[in-house]
Design a protein around this motif. Sequence first.
Motif, PDB file in Angstrom:
ATOM      1  N   GLU A  43       0.834  -1.213   0.000  1.00  0.00           N
ATOM      2  CA  GLU A  43       0.000   0.000   0.000  1.00  0.00           C
ATOM      3  C   GLU A  43       0.868   1.263   0.000  1.00  0.00           C
ATOM      4  OE1 GLU A  43      -4.013  -1.911   2.053  1.00  0.00           O
ATOM      5  OE2 GLU A  43      -2.471  -1.030   3.344  1.00  0.00           O
ATOM      6  N   LEU A  46       2.302   1.993  -3.426  1.00  0.00           N
ATOM      7  CA  LEU A  46       1.336   2.614  -4.327  1.00  0.00           C
ATOM      8  C   LEU A  46       1.033   4.055  -3.907  1.00  0.00           C
ATOM      9  CD1 LEU A  46      -1.025  -0.459  -4.841  1.00  0.00           C
ATOM     10  CD2 LEU A  46       0.444   0.576  -6.581  1.00  0.00           C
ATOM     11  N   ASN A  47       0.955   4.274  -2.597  1.00  0.00           N
ATOM     12  CA  ASN A  47       0.655   5.632  -2.131  1.00  0.00           C
ATOM     13  C   ASN A  47       1.805   6.601  -2.407  1.00  0.00           C
ATOM     14  OD1 ASN A  47      -1.875   5.005  -1.188  1.00  0.00           O
ATOM     15  ND2 ASN A  47      -1.163   4.478   0.885  1.00  0.00           N
ATOM     16  N   SER A  49       3.942   6.655  -4.903  1.00  0.00           N
ATOM     17  CA  SER A  49       4.291   6.955  -6.291  1.00  0.00           C
ATOM     18  C   SER A  49       3.054   6.953  -7.184  1.00  0.00           C
ATOM     19  CB  SER A  49       5.303   5.931  -6.811  1.00  0.00           C
ATOM     20  OG  SER A  49       5.434   6.063  -8.214  1.00  0.00           O
ATOM     21  N   ASP A  50       2.909   8.009  -7.965  1.00  0.00           N
ATOM     22  CA  ASP A  50       1.786   8.101  -8.907  1.00  0.00           C
ATOM     23  C   ASP A  50       2.112   7.396 -10.219  1.00  0.00           C
ATOM     24  OD1 ASP A  50       0.166   9.535  -7.244  1.00  0.00           O
ATOM     25  OD2 ASP A  50       0.846  11.487  -7.965  1.00  0.00           O
ATOM     26  N   ILE A  52       2.299   5.017 -13.089  1.00  0.00           N
ATOM     27  CA  ILE A  52       1.453   3.859 -13.384  1.00  0.00           C
ATOM     28  C   ILE A  52       2.283   2.569 -13.442  1.00  0.00           C
ATOM     29  CG2 ILE A  52      -0.530   4.977 -14.492  1.00  0.00           C
ATOM     30  CD1 ILE A  52       0.830   4.674 -17.190  1.00  0.00           C
ATOM     31  N   ALA A  53       3.569   2.699 -13.803  1.00  0.00           N
ATOM     32  CA  ALA A  53       4.430   1.508 -13.897  1.00  0.00           C
ATOM     33  C   ALA A  53       4.811   0.964 -12.514  1.00  0.00           C
ATOM     34  CB  ALA A  53       5.691   1.830 -14.698  1.00  0.00           C
ATOM     35  N   VAL A  55       3.009  -0.569 -10.622  1.00  0.00           N
ATOM     36  CA  VAL A  55       2.434  -1.918 -10.460  1.00  0.00           C
ATOM     37  C   VAL A  55       3.466  -3.007 -10.776  1.00  0.00           C
ATOM     38  CG1 VAL A  55      -0.008  -1.349 -10.763  1.00  0.00           C
ATOM     39  CG2 VAL A  55       1.396  -1.854 -12.790  1.00  0.00           C
ATOM     40  N   TRP A  56       4.395  -2.720 -11.681  1.00  0.00           N
ATOM     41  CA  TRP A  56       5.423  -3.741 -11.975  1.00  0.00           C
ATOM     42  C   TRP A  56       6.420  -3.848 -10.820  1.00  0.00           C
ATOM     43  CZ3 TRP A  56       2.276  -5.586 -14.909  1.00  0.00           C
ATOM     44  CH2 TRP A  56       1.863  -5.086 -16.145  1.00  0.00           C
TER      45      TRP A  56
ATOM     46  N   LEU B  35      -2.154   0.458 -18.714  1.00  0.00           N
ATOM     47  CA  LEU B  35      -1.380   0.358 -17.477  1.00  0.00           C
ATOM     48  C   LEU B  35      -2.075   1.109 -16.339  1.00  0.00           C
ATOM     49  CD1 LEU B  35       1.102  -0.884 -16.286  1.00  0.00           C
ATOM     50  CD2 LEU B  35       2.482   0.985 -17.223  1.00  0.00           C
ATOM     51  N   ALA B  36      -2.643   2.264 -16.657  1.00  0.00           N
ATOM     52  CA  ALA B  36      -3.374   3.030 -15.642  1.00  0.00           C
ATOM     53  C   ALA B  36      -4.588   2.225 -15.156  1.00  0.00           C
ATOM     54  CB  ALA B  36      -3.815   4.371 -16.220  1.00  0.00           C
ATOM     55  N   ILE B  38      -4.781  -1.045 -15.078  1.00  0.00           N
ATOM     56  CA  ILE B  38      -4.257  -2.140 -14.247  1.00  0.00           C
ATOM     57  C   ILE B  38      -3.957  -1.615 -12.841  1.00  0.00           C
ATOM     58  CG2 ILE B  38      -2.250  -3.649 -13.901  1.00  0.00           C
ATOM     59  CD1 ILE B  38      -2.146  -3.929 -17.012  1.00  0.00           C
ATOM     60  N   ARG B  39      -3.317  -0.467 -12.798  1.00  0.00           N
ATOM     61  CA  ARG B  39      -3.013   0.122 -11.492  1.00  0.00           C
ATOM     62  C   ARG B  39      -4.303   0.404 -10.718  1.00  0.00           C
ATOM     63  NH1 ARG B  39       1.087   4.305  -8.857  1.00  0.00           N
ATOM     64  NH2 ARG B  39      -0.235   4.707  -7.073  1.00  0.00           N
ATOM     65  N   VAL B  42      -5.702  -2.781  -9.316  1.00  0.00           N
ATOM     66  CA  VAL B  42      -4.948  -3.244  -8.134  1.00  0.00           C
ATOM     67  C   VAL B  42      -5.370  -2.439  -6.901  1.00  0.00           C
ATOM     68  CG1 VAL B  42      -2.651  -3.216  -7.061  1.00  0.00           C
ATOM     69  CG2 VAL B  42      -2.946  -4.172  -9.362  1.00  0.00           C
ATOM     70  N   GLU B  43      -5.505  -1.141  -7.068  1.00  0.00           N
ATOM     71  CA  GLU B  43      -5.913  -0.301  -5.932  1.00  0.00           C
ATOM     72  C   GLU B  43      -7.311  -0.693  -5.447  1.00  0.00           C
ATOM     73  OE1 GLU B  43      -3.114   3.600  -6.899  1.00  0.00           O
ATOM     74  OE2 GLU B  43      -5.132   3.510  -7.752  1.00  0.00           O
ATOM     75  N   LEU B  46      -7.267  -3.862  -3.377  1.00  0.00           N
ATOM     76  CA  LEU B  46      -6.815  -3.639  -2.007  1.00  0.00           C
ATOM     77  C   LEU B  46      -7.857  -2.860  -1.201  1.00  0.00           C
ATOM     78  CD1 LEU B  46      -3.066  -2.839  -2.767  1.00  0.00           C
ATOM     79  CD2 LEU B  46      -3.931  -4.861  -1.569  1.00  0.00           C
ATOM     80  N   LEU B  62      -1.335  -9.663 -11.170  1.00  0.00           N
ATOM     81  CA  LEU B  62      -0.263  -8.956 -11.880  1.00  0.00           C
ATOM     82  C   LEU B  62       0.573  -9.905 -12.742  1.00  0.00           C
ATOM     83  CD1 LEU B  62       0.886  -6.305  -9.238  1.00  0.00           C
ATOM     84  CD2 LEU B  62      -0.307  -5.900 -11.404  1.00  0.00           C
TER      85      LEU B  62
END
Lengths: 121, 121
Positions: A43, A46-47, A49-50, A52-53, A55-56, B35-36, B38-39, B42-43, B46, B62
């Motif tokens: 969490e 994700l919080n 960094s904005d 989109i990558a 997720v990798w 990609l956005a 997918i992100r 994921v959010e 959660l 993922l």
Amino acid sequence: MGQPSQFPPWRELHWSPTEKKAARTAFDAALRRELAAIRSHVESMLNDSDDIAQVWVVRDYLNEVTREFDRKYDYRYSVLIAVFARLVAEGWLSLDELADLDRSKMDFIREQSAAWGSRDA
Amino acid sequence: MGQPSQFPPWRELHWSPTEKKAARTAFDAALRRELAAIRSHVESMLNDSDDIAQVWVVRDYLNEVTREFDRKYDYRYSVLIAVFARLVAEGWLSLDELADLDRSKMDFIREQSAAWGSRDA
């Protein structure tokens, strides 16, 4: 014939029903704590960094911890002393939570736990 | 010797510098959109579950989309018509964004895109 170090004395210990119950409770508590920390870390990733990558980055992190997690949380009595020692060394478990185990098991865990601590240093 | 269907007519098309630039822009836009999404998924995964084990669901998701994503976003001119057709069919790209491509490419993309659409149905 294996070498002595592959068969440490705690591999053949007897576990009473009370000890088995205490061991299971402690094991599950440590697992839940570490899993909660993993979730919390995801969490934060994700919080923080904005991108989109990101997720990798999360995927790579989860694949990495999965390998470690599965190897670590091994509930077989033949390895449980070493498992508990590591969990104590890493802070996922306190020795107090293992107080229902007999003295010889506690001594082994304390000893091995110190070894884990010095391995990290 | 390959079969005819492995070498469709759009494999040997010429791409002008203007078309290459337009193709790259469209490709990158679609990739960013997916990609956005997918992100965002994921959010939601959660946010929608307090279960600490939800991180493993995220990991599996993922790993699954990675395979699909890497296969889909293949920027080689020999396969780009098929890639664009799929992206249009899936809604990641509009035909308008490909307006700088010549008419034959647009026709191939429109045709292939319809084929993708009917494959999903």
